[in-house]
Write an enzyme that holds these catalytic residues in place. Sequence first.
Site, short mmCIF file in Angstrom:
data_model
loop_
_atom_site.label_atom_id
_atom_site.label_comp_id
_atom_site.label_asym_id
_atom_site.label_seq_id
_atom_site.Cartn_x
_atom_site.Cartn_y
_atom_site.Cartn_z
N LYS A 22 23.65 -36.48 13.80
CA LYS A 22 24.54 -36.13 12.67
C LYS A 22 23.77 -35.35 11.61
CE LYS A 22 25.35 -39.23 9.24
NZ LYS A 22 25.22 -38.76 7.85
N ASN A 23 22.64 -35.91 11.18
CA ASN A 23 21.94 -35.29 10.05
C ASN A 23 21.36 -33.92 10.41
OD1 ASN A 23 22.65 -37.36 8.40
ND2 ASN A 23 20.65 -38.38 8.42
N ARG A 94 27.46 -35.89 0.80
CA ARG A 94 26.31 -35.38 0.07
C ARG A 94 25.68 -34.14 0.74
NH1 ARG A 94 22.35 -36.71 -3.40
NH2 ARG A 94 20.30 -36.11 -2.71
N CYS A 118 27.25 -41.62 0.32
CA CYS A 118 27.10 -43.08 0.33
C CYS A 118 26.63 -43.59 -1.03
CB CYS A 118 26.05 -43.49 1.36
SG CYS A 118 26.65 -43.55 3.03
N ARG A 123 20.59 -40.86 -6.12
CA ARG A 123 20.51 -39.69 -5.25
C ARG A 123 20.75 -38.36 -5.97
NH1 ARG A 123 23.00 -41.09 0.57
NH2 ARG A 123 21.37 -39.66 1.21
N PRO A 124 19.82 -37.98 -6.83
CA PRO A 124 19.98 -36.70 -7.54
C PRO A 124 19.73 -35.49 -6.63
CG PRO A 124 17.86 -37.72 -8.08
CD PRO A 124 18.58 -38.67 -7.17
N VAL A 125 20.00 -34.29 -7.15
CA VAL A 125 19.71 -33.07 -6.37
C VAL A 125 18.74 -32.16 -7.12
CG1 VAL A 125 21.85 -33.05 -5.02
CG2 VAL A 125 21.80 -31.89 -7.24
N ASP A 126 18.03 -32.73 -8.08
CA ASP A 126 17.14 -31.91 -8.91
C ASP A 126 16.10 -31.12 -8.09
OD1 ASP A 126 16.24 -34.58 -8.40
OD2 ASP A 126 14.52 -34.21 -9.71
N LEU A 127 15.63 -31.71 -6.99
CA LEU A 127 14.59 -31.02 -6.21
C LEU A 127 15.15 -29.80 -5.48
CD1 LEU A 127 12.74 -34.12 -4.73
CD2 LEU A 127 12.15 -32.77 -6.75
N ASP A 308 17.03 -45.12 7.20
CA ASP A 308 18.32 -45.19 7.89
C ASP A 308 18.34 -46.23 9.02
OD1 ASP A 308 19.49 -43.38 6.26
OD2 ASP A 308 19.39 -41.69 7.64
N ILE A 330 12.80 -45.73 -0.27
CA ILE A 330 13.41 -44.40 -0.37
C ILE A 330 14.59 -44.41 -1.34
CG2 ILE A 330 14.43 -42.45 0.89
CD1 ILE A 330 11.59 -42.96 1.80
N ARG A 400 31.86 -42.04 10.01
CA ARG A 400 31.14 -40.87 9.51
C ARG A 400 29.90 -40.62 10.36
NH1 ARG A 400 29.06 -41.59 3.93
NH2 ARG A 400 28.06 -39.71 4.68
C1 UD1 Z 1 18.76 -37.44 4.15
C2 UD1 Z 1 19.79 -37.95 5.10
C3 UD1 Z 1 20.05 -39.41 4.82
C4 UD1 Z 1 18.77 -40.17 4.93
C5 UD1 Z 1 17.70 -39.54 4.04
C6 UD1 Z 1 16.33 -40.15 4.25
C7 UD1 Z 1 21.24 -36.07 5.59
C8 UD1 Z 1 22.59 -35.50 5.42
N1 UD1 Z 1 21.01 -37.20 4.92
O1 UD1 Z 1 19.29 -37.62 2.86
O2 UD1 Z 1 20.98 -39.89 5.76
O3 UD1 Z 1 18.99 -41.48 4.49
O4 UD1 Z 1 17.58 -38.16 4.32
O5 UD1 Z 1 15.96 -39.99 5.59
O6 UD1 Z 1 20.42 -35.59 6.33
N2 UD1 Z 1 15.62 -37.20 -4.32
C9 UD1 Z 1 15.47 -36.78 -5.62
N3 UD1 Z 1 15.90 -35.52 -5.94
C10 UD1 Z 1 16.44 -34.68 -5.03
C11 UD1 Z 1 16.59 -35.12 -3.70
C12 UD1 Z 1 16.16 -36.39 -3.38
O7 UD1 Z 1 14.99 -37.50 -6.48
O8 UD1 Z 1 16.80 -33.55 -5.36
C13 UD1 Z 1 15.17 -38.53 -3.94
C14 UD1 Z 1 16.29 -39.41 -3.42
O9 UD1 Z 1 17.00 -40.05 -4.45
C15 UD1 Z 1 15.53 -40.37 -2.54
C16 UD1 Z 1 14.41 -39.49 -1.97
O10 UD1 Z 1 14.30 -38.39 -2.85
O11 UD1 Z 1 14.97 -41.40 -3.32
C17 UD1 Z 1 14.64 -39.00 -0.55
O12 UD1 Z 1 15.91 -38.39 -0.48
P1 UD1 Z 1 16.22 -37.22 0.59
O13 UD1 Z 1 15.17 -37.20 1.61
O14 UD1 Z 1 16.53 -36.00 -0.17
O15 UD1 Z 1 17.50 -37.74 1.26
P2 UD1 Z 1 18.75 -36.89 1.61
O16 UD1 Z 1 18.34 -35.51 2.01
O17 UD1 Z 1 19.76 -37.07 0.55
#
Ligand code: UD1
Length: 423
Positions: A22-23, A94, A118, A123-127, A308, A330, A400
Amino acid sequence: MDSIRITGGTELNGTIPIAGAKNACLTLMPATLLSEEPLTLTNAPRLSDIRTMSTLLESLGVEVSSLQNGQVQVLSSHGADRHRADYDIVRKMRASILVLGPLLARDGVAEVSLPGGCAIGARPVDLHLRGLEALGADLDLVEGYVHARAPRGLRGGTFEFPLVSVGATENILMAATLAKGTTVLKNAAREPEIVDLADCLTRMGAHIEGAGSAEIVIEGVDRLHGATHPVVVDRIELGTYMLAPAITGGCVTLEGGRLDLVEAFAAKLDEAGIAVSESAAGVTVSRRNGRVSAVDVTTAPHPGFPTDLQAQIMALLCTAEGVSVLEERIFENRFMHAPELMRMGADIEVHGGTATVTGVKRLKGAPVMATDLRASVSLILAGLGADGETTVSRVYHLDRGYERVEEKLSACGANIERVSQDD
Ligand code: UD1
């Protein structure tokens, strides 16, 4: 709303086919936006998240044809001329944020709603945003939307992730394929899904080195072309079903499974006393004699133990001999399955990101509620091993991420059925 009813206590024996990831598929699909020519994905999983991504891409003007019962997705961005990903679709998933990098790279403009997904922490997107800024994008947040511009195109740059993020690595990797010059991503995620994305982009004509390591170097090209790419096998579905015979006893072969995708997880199963082996047919799992032993688990980015699979291994450890300590590093708030497992008689104490599980001899079936995707399948696993009947409600989360769970498990002898609300 459907629920899943399980009568536990039956050994599982047989074969379970493992689907495409899926991912991986959710990140490969937006890659189509990087090319005018069609991208064909084979071995796609048949899941509601994949349909949500199709709907999102269609809203951008991508043509999506689902063939062979959903296992082949043909995507064409030839006529894709829209740049706004609406909240109504994005909030459902997401992974929608993954259209941002490709749209921006191709057309220099994108508007993407901030995502949902979920409920497992903030779960921010700042990065994602900071990485795209490092490639020269101008970003604004306007009423819940990211407005991104790069009127003269993106240019290569160096970005070091302050913490490892799968999604942000994928977004910036895709954007960098069409940027002018060289991009260096440091402290990049190393997950198999990143390697799969890089393989697909390479088939489309991108120049990428180092995917699967912490440093990825991308040499931008002017255009990408069409390609056909098989989606990598789903390591999380694999790990989930590896736990089924570990919990119930019996012997199950996970068809298509590869141990190199789940090394840290398989090592924990071995430590707990589960026999795991690999052959040309896939991965075979059976329980050694006696009760499973407690093991400690700390989640970490790949190649560490995957977050996961944390909920699912907790279902196993509920009946292990001894005390297991699970640390979730995580995502905060990713122990929502614990109170539900406790309804089935598990002995679990949660303090912040640490759960201490004291094994009990047996769990007892109970009505429980799924709170997120991986939590819901952990309750199903627990139900398979418990005495009596377990009903898992709110299984829309499950759909999902897992295709045909009841079919796959009942083929191995599980007593499991889906009950729709009007039954
Ligand atoms: C992806 C997977 C999700 C899995 C996760 C970890 C998909 C669609 N989703 O999620 O199922 O649980 O990897 O293997 O592939 N973070 C920030 N800022 C950001 C992005 C992330 O602070 O901009 C933090 C998150 O809150 C978390 C950590 O970084 O604590 C890792 O998150 P990330 O690896 O980005 O997970 P996803 O890509 O959301």
